[in-house]
Scaffold this motif. Structure first.
Motif, mmCIF file in Angstrom:
data_model
loop_
_atom_site.group_PDB
_atom_site.id
_atom_site.type_symbol
_atom_site.label_atom_id
_atom_site.label_comp_id
_atom_site.label_asym_id
_atom_site.label_seq_id
_atom_site.Cartn_x
_atom_site.Cartn_y
_atom_site.Cartn_z
ATOM 1 N N LEU A 230 0.837 -1.191 0.000
ATOM 2 C CA LEU A 230 0.000 0.000 0.000
ATOM 3 C C LEU A 230 0.876 1.248 0.000
ATOM 4 C CD1 LEU A 230 -2.715 -0.939 2.647
ATOM 5 C CD2 LEU A 230 -2.986 -0.943 0.168
ATOM 6 N N GLU A 231 0.348 2.301 -0.598
ATOM 7 C CA GLU A 231 1.010 3.595 -0.464
ATOM 8 C C GLU A 231 0.936 4.034 0.997
ATOM 9 O OE1 GLU A 231 2.537 5.176 -3.067
ATOM 10 O OE2 GLU A 231 2.054 3.361 -4.191
ATOM 11 N N GLU B 183 -2.377 5.295 2.306
ATOM 12 C CA GLU B 183 -3.575 4.465 2.198
ATOM 13 C C GLU B 183 -4.035 3.867 3.524
ATOM 14 O OE1 GLU B 183 -4.468 2.051 -1.492
ATOM 15 O OE2 GLU B 183 -2.282 2.199 -1.647
ATOM 16 N N SER B 184 -3.164 3.808 4.507
ATOM 17 C CA SER B 184 -3.562 3.250 5.801
ATOM 18 C C SER B 184 -4.460 4.228 6.550
ATOM 19 C CB SER B 184 -2.322 2.947 6.644
ATOM 20 O OG SER B 184 -1.646 4.150 6.974
ATOM 21 N N LEU C 204 -3.183 6.731 -7.106
ATOM 22 C CA LEU C 204 -3.803 5.413 -7.204
ATOM 23 C C LEU C 204 -4.358 5.177 -8.611
ATOM 24 C CD1 LEU C 204 -5.650 5.420 -3.766
ATOM 25 C CD2 LEU C 204 -3.582 4.143 -4.358
ATOM 26 N N ASP D 268 -5.230 1.306 -9.934
ATOM 27 C CA ASP D 268 -6.007 0.755 -8.822
ATOM 28 C C ASP D 268 -7.304 1.575 -8.753
ATOM 29 O OD1 ASP D 268 -7.028 -0.364 -6.551
ATOM 30 O OD2 ASP D 268 -5.228 -0.093 -5.329
ATOM 31 N N ALA E 105 -9.571 1.533 -5.511
ATOM 32 C CA ALA E 105 -9.063 2.353 -4.416
ATOM 33 C C ALA E 105 -9.156 3.838 -4.753
ATOM 34 C CB ALA E 105 -7.614 1.979 -4.111
#
Length: 293
Positions: free
Chosen positions: A33-34, A37-38, A66, A71, A74
């Protein structure tokens, strides 16, 4: 092997929500994940950008990252967070909004706030000011006339994500919002600098893309109307070529649909003839007697 959390019960309703599942996937399909993104990364973005529109701009740039990674699921979620921020912005008197009337988005102004969820509106109708009372804020699209470039780009980008995910109806809805926003530029007082120049090109692109999504749903007449609107906006040569290709694709699809319908009608007729020929005389007589004159 990867382990992930189930979003909820499976199709049979037997697996409990939040149960851990395991699946074997190709290594090439795995990507970290970037950082943003968390959940912690999203909160960090919020904390570091207290200004509402500055925060939305950063979120849009993250969504663009993204999107470039293809993606689209997302990215559409990321753009959706910005849309939610726009829609959740508290309305006050004199705020500009759009509402759906007679199949199109129409510009209006908040005359007064009735309660947390209801407002009174005023809008122009054939040169006359008309009022509309007790309108739910959930039916409105707030217009940020001093940040139109940001607002339109978010809806446009999410529409592109939806189109890439074959979610044509959702894409068309976002593109309708874009068309409404660009369409009201000349009606707004003091719109954002550069928005009037961008409006013509933005309308052409939005109509072209909406035409594609409508073609994807077999809505040939509506797709053709978008082609006509896009052509009327004097599009740049590159976009004009794409619009003309879409126009040809619509005609091809219409002919294919017509041929398919004829073939289906013939198959139905054959089936009906076969069914009638297999009936005994008493059944045929009963059907003929039941038929209206």
């Amino acid at each position: 092997d990867v382990i992930f959390q189930s979003a909820g019960p499976d199709e049979g309703g037997t697996a409990p929500a939040d149960e851990e599942d395991e699946e074997t996937v190709k290594l090439q399909q795995i990507k970290a994940l970037e950082d943003f993104e968390s959940k912690a990364g999203l909160q960090k973005t919020m904390d570091e950008n207290k200004d509402f529109f500055a925060c939305c701009t950063v979120l849009k740039e993250q969504g663009n990252t993204l999107f470039k990674l293809k993606d689209y699921e997302a990215a559409s979620w990321w753009y959706g967070q910005i849309v939610n921020q726009f829609m959740g912005r508290e309305l006050c008197e004199e705020h500009w909004v759009m509402l759906m009337r007679d199949g199109a988005l129409e510009l209006a102004r908040v005359r007064s706030v009735v309660s947390d969820g209801l407002v009174n509106l005023v809008f122009d109708k054939n040169g006359k000011q008309m009022g509309l009372s007790n309108v739910s804020v959930t039916a409105l699209v707030p217009v940020f006339h001093d940040h139109l470039l940001l607002q339109t780009s978010v809806y446009m980008n999410r529409a592109r994500c939806f189109a890439n995910l074959n979610k044509n109806q959702e894409a068309a809805q976002d593109l309708t919002t874009v068309i409404g926003l660009w369409g009201c530029v000349n009606l707004l007082p003091d719109p954002e600098e550069g928005s009037k120049d961008a409006a013509s090109e933005g309308l052409c692109k939005a109509h072209y893309l909406r035409g594609k999504t409508r073609l994807g749903r077999g809505r040939h007449d509506l797709a053709a109307s978008d082609v006509k609107a896009a052509m009327a906006g004097n599009p740049a040569p590159a976009l004009l070529r794409q619009i003309r290709q879409l126009e040809r694709d619509i005609e091809i699809s219409k002919k294919d649909t017509k041929r398919s319908n004829k073939k289906l009608a013939k198959e139905v007729a054959k089936w009906a003839d076969a069914a009638m020929s297999n009936m005994d005389q008493a059944t045929r007589d009963a059907l003929e007697g039941a038929a209206p004159e």
